[in-house]
Design an enzyme around this catalytic site. Sequence first.
Site, mmCIF file in Angstrom:
data_model
loop_
_atom_site.group_PDB
_atom_site.id
_atom_site.type_symbol
_atom_site.label_atom_id
_atom_site.label_comp_id
_atom_site.label_asym_id
_atom_site.label_seq_id
_atom_site.Cartn_x
_atom_site.Cartn_y
_atom_site.Cartn_z
ATOM 1 N N SER A 1 -15.028 -18.373 -1.690
ATOM 2 C CA SER A 1 -15.527 -17.483 -0.629
ATOM 3 C C SER A 1 -15.598 -16.012 -1.061
ATOM 4 C CB SER A 1 -14.696 -17.644 0.645
ATOM 5 O OG SER A 1 -14.778 -18.987 1.097
ATOM 6 N N ASN B 1 -22.373 -20.063 -9.323
ATOM 7 C CA ASN B 1 -22.413 -21.511 -9.422
ATOM 8 C C ASN B 1 -23.295 -21.998 -8.277
ATOM 9 O OD1 ASN B 1 -22.038 -24.234 -9.530
ATOM 10 N ND2 ASN B 1 -19.856 -24.203 -9.026
ATOM 11 N N TRP B 2 -24.521 -22.337 -8.607
ATOM 12 C CA TRP B 2 -25.469 -22.754 -7.567
ATOM 13 C C TRP B 2 -25.206 -24.173 -7.079
ATOM 14 C CZ3 TRP B 2 -30.881 -20.666 -9.572
ATOM 15 C CH2 TRP B 2 -30.911 -19.273 -9.377
ATOM 16 N N LYS B 3 -24.330 -24.900 -7.750
ATOM 17 C CA LYS B 3 -24.048 -26.292 -7.356
ATOM 18 C C LYS B 3 -25.383 -27.060 -7.232
ATOM 19 C CE LYS B 3 -19.791 -24.634 -5.378
ATOM 20 N NZ LYS B 3 -18.738 -24.713 -4.361
ATOM 21 N N GLU C 1 -9.738 -21.250 -8.770
ATOM 22 C CA GLU C 1 -10.418 -21.501 -7.500
ATOM 23 C C GLU C 1 -9.513 -22.346 -6.614
ATOM 24 O OE1 GLU C 1 -14.948 -21.065 -7.951
ATOM 25 O OE2 GLU C 1 -14.460 -23.123 -8.502
ATOM 26 N N HIS D 1 -14.639 -28.165 -12.539
ATOM 27 C CA HIS D 1 -14.752 -27.641 -11.173
ATOM 28 C C HIS D 1 -14.026 -28.599 -10.212
ATOM 29 C CE1 HIS D 1 -16.377 -26.354 -7.349
ATOM 30 N NE2 HIS D 1 -16.634 -25.203 -7.936
ATOM 31 N N GLU E 1 -14.852 -29.728 -7.470
ATOM 32 C CA GLU E 1 -15.719 -30.786 -6.931
ATOM 33 C C GLU E 1 -15.863 -31.933 -7.932
ATOM 34 O OE1 GLU E 1 -18.911 -28.120 -5.864
ATOM 35 O OE2 GLU E 1 -17.560 -27.232 -4.388
ATOM 36 N N GLY F 1 -20.007 -19.257 -5.221
ATOM 37 C CA GLY F 1 -20.863 -20.341 -4.755
ATOM 38 C C GLY F 1 -21.864 -19.836 -3.729
ATOM 39 N N GLY F 2 -21.533 -19.994 -2.452
ATOM 40 C CA GLY F 2 -22.453 -19.692 -1.352
ATOM 41 C C GLY F 2 -23.133 -18.333 -1.456
ATOM 42 N N GLY G 1 -15.897 -22.580 -0.118
ATOM 43 C CA GLY G 1 -16.875 -22.931 0.915
ATOM 44 C C GLY G 1 -16.318 -22.898 2.329
HETATM 45 P P1 13P Z 1 -17.878 -20.566 -2.510
HETATM 46 O O1 13P Z 1 -18.116 -19.191 -3.075
HETATM 47 O O2 13P Z 1 -19.060 -21.114 -1.768
HETATM 48 O O3 13P Z 1 -16.586 -20.641 -1.757
HETATM 49 O O4 13P Z 1 -17.715 -21.563 -3.767
HETATM 50 C C1 13P Z 1 -16.820 -21.228 -4.767
HETATM 51 C C2 13P Z 1 -17.026 -22.143 -5.912
HETATM 52 O O5 13P Z 1 -16.732 -23.330 -5.844
HETATM 53 C C3 13P Z 1 -17.643 -21.591 -7.124
HETATM 54 O O6 13P Z 1 -17.530 -22.467 -8.185
#
Ligand code: 13P
Length: 251
Positions: free
Chosen positions: A212, A9-11, A167, A95, A97, A233-234, A173
């Site tokens: 994470s 997920n590149w956001k 999640e 998600h 967010e 994500g990251g 994050g």
């Molecule tokens: P991180 O891997 O950066 O914690 O993000 C997880 C996430 O929200 C994937 O959708």
Amino acid sequence: MRQPIIAANWKMHKLTAEATAFAESFLPLVQDSNAAEIVLAPPFTALATLGAALKGSAVQLAGQNVYPEEKGAFTAEISPQMLADLGCRYTIVGHSERRTLFAEQDDFIARKALALLDAGIRPIVCVGEHLEEREAGRIEEVVGGQLRGSLASIPTGKASELVVAYEPVWAIGTGKTATPEMAQEVHGFIRKELSERFGASAEEIRIQYGGSVKPENIADLMEQPDIDGALVGGASLDPTSFARVARLQRS
Ligand code: 13P
């Protein structure tokens, strides 16, 4: 046997040239691996470019969100059919967010999941508790409620196409991953809820862990019986680190 699924997920990261450069570095690193199905969810603006760069590979394209109507006066929104047109096989919905920053509710997420399935796209439905909810002993109430609400309209016949992503919000994050045992406890609960809802099809639904995830923890997470993959994500922004995760390799 559920095939593991590792999704990026590149956001709100990467311009088109950066997406192309990622694909050029990433594809050679995973081309000989069949450890997991690999999915990339770039921002909408990079879908077409990345889709072209992934052509001929086994890596799948995904959206990060969708609007649950085919067409109409919905300024700035993107329909399931538009995502399918660009080659998306999966799309993330609900998600944390989106739930937190954009106040998305379970009934809206349920409409998105159903609209995606109707367009031939597999939804990745996200659930997860906040830290205060965990500390108050409310994980099952919160995650169970999100699951029941977000999957309300899914017909049992399509259940096996679903992916659920657990999640925990406090792990996103932050560098704080749930331990494999903590994650398994909730994944086991999710599997039980899915089987109450969908019967035997629940055994086919893949449940990803997110929060994470990185090369250092993916292998231990994947040893748990109900962890079928990860939503990353990251660590998905760098081709080398995401390739290690997608190969289910310890660094
Ligand atoms: P991180 O891997 O950066 O914690 O993000 C997880 C996430 O929200 C994937 O959708």
